[in-house]
Design a protein around this motif. Structure first.
Motif, short mmCIF file in Angstrom:
data_model
loop_
_atom_site.label_atom_id
_atom_site.label_comp_id
_atom_site.label_asym_id
_atom_site.label_seq_id
_atom_site.Cartn_x
_atom_site.Cartn_y
_atom_site.Cartn_z
N GLN A 11 -13.15 -1.66 6.23
CA GLN A 11 -13.38 -0.49 7.08
C GLN A 11 -12.04 0.15 7.46
O GLN A 11 -11.91 1.37 7.46
CB GLN A 11 -14.16 -0.89 8.34
N THR A 12 -11.05 -0.66 7.79
CA THR A 12 -9.73 -0.14 8.12
C THR A 12 -9.13 0.60 6.93
O THR A 12 -8.58 1.70 7.08
CB THR A 12 -8.79 -1.28 8.57
N ARG A 13 -9.24 0.02 5.75
CA ARG A 13 -8.72 0.68 4.55
C ARG A 13 -9.43 2.01 4.30
O ARG A 13 -8.81 2.99 3.91
CB ARG A 13 -8.89 -0.23 3.32
N ARG A 14 -10.72 2.06 4.54
CA ARG A 14 -11.48 3.29 4.38
C ARG A 14 -10.99 4.36 5.36
O ARG A 14 -10.81 5.52 5.00
CB ARG A 14 -12.97 3.01 4.56
N LEU A 15 -10.75 3.95 6.61
CA LEU A 15 -10.23 4.89 7.62
C LEU A 15 -8.85 5.41 7.21
O LEU A 15 -8.55 6.60 7.37
CB LEU A 15 -10.12 4.20 8.98
N ILE A 16 -8.03 4.53 6.69
CA ILE A 16 -6.68 4.92 6.26
C ILE A 16 -6.78 5.90 5.10
O ILE A 16 -6.11 6.95 5.10
CB ILE A 16 -5.85 3.68 5.86
N ASP A 51 -8.28 -0.35 -2.39
CA ASP A 51 -8.07 -1.78 -2.60
C ASP A 51 -6.59 -2.15 -2.72
O ASP A 51 -6.23 -3.32 -2.70
CB ASP A 51 -8.84 -2.29 -3.81
N GLU A 52 -5.71 -1.14 -2.83
CA GLU A 52 -4.27 -1.40 -2.91
C GLU A 52 -3.53 -1.09 -1.60
O GLU A 52 -2.31 -1.19 -1.54
CB GLU A 52 -3.67 -0.61 -4.07
N ILE A 53 -4.27 -0.72 -0.57
CA ILE A 53 -3.65 -0.47 0.73
C ILE A 53 -3.25 -1.80 1.34
O ILE A 53 -4.05 -2.74 1.41
CB ILE A 53 -4.60 0.29 1.68
N ARG A 59 0.89 -1.74 10.92
CA ARG A 59 1.49 -0.91 9.87
C ARG A 59 0.66 -0.96 8.58
O ARG A 59 0.01 -1.95 8.30
CB ARG A 59 2.92 -1.37 9.54
N PHE A 60 0.69 0.13 7.81
CA PHE A 60 0.02 0.15 6.52
C PHE A 60 0.84 0.99 5.53
O PHE A 60 1.66 1.81 5.92
CB PHE A 60 -1.41 0.67 6.63
N THR A 88 3.58 7.62 -2.57
CA THR A 88 3.28 6.56 -1.62
C THR A 88 2.97 7.16 -0.26
O THR A 88 3.27 8.33 0.01
CB THR A 88 4.47 5.59 -1.44
N PHE A 89 2.38 6.36 0.59
CA PHE A 89 2.15 6.76 1.98
C PHE A 89 2.40 5.55 2.86
O PHE A 89 2.34 4.41 2.40
CB PHE A 89 0.74 7.32 2.20
N GLU A 90 2.67 5.83 4.12
CA GLU A 90 2.79 4.75 5.10
C GLU A 90 2.46 5.29 6.48
O GLU A 90 2.50 6.50 6.71
CB GLU A 90 4.19 4.13 5.08
#
Length: 112
Positions: A11-16, A51-53, A59-60, A88-90
């Motif tokens: 869910q966190t990855r989806r939000l990101i 899936d690669e986040i 931090r992400f 890339t993103f962060e």
């Protein structure tokens, strides 16, 4: 047999990923690099690989691919083409919201 990801992590990855896609491209570090490679650069999509986040505490970071339309010339001499560039993103999770702080685009292949 591998264990599936934690539902909270998914869910966190989806939000990101949603926050990355919703960014105003003109306000990113990547825009400077993308804007100079054509007369009129249009970002068609930003491909995010959930899936690669990587999440490290709050931090992400992760990889993206910029899909763009590039326009050269004007009027009768106008020519458009499509291209893709890695990036890339962060950012950081704040109050259950993904705040994207930086997005980059590697356009070095354009100059090769």
């Amino acid at each position: 047999m591998s264990k599936p990801d934690n539902p909270d992590v998914e869910q966190t990855r989806r939000l990101i990923a949603e926050a990355v896609r919703a960014m105003d491209v003109s306000e990113t570090d990547a825009w400077t690099d993308l804007a100079v490679i054509s007369y009129n650069t249009i970002v068609d999509t930003i491909e995010v690989f959930e899936d690669e986040i990587v999440c490290d505490g709050a931090r992400f970071r992760g990889p993206i691919v910029w899909h763009v339309t590039l326009t050269y010339g004007q009027g009768d001499d106008e020519f458009t083409s499509s291209d893709s560039f890695p990036g890339t993103f962060e950012g950081e999770m704040r109050n259950n919201a993904a705040v994207v702080e930086k997005m980059t685009a590697d356009v070095s292949s354009f100059y090769e």
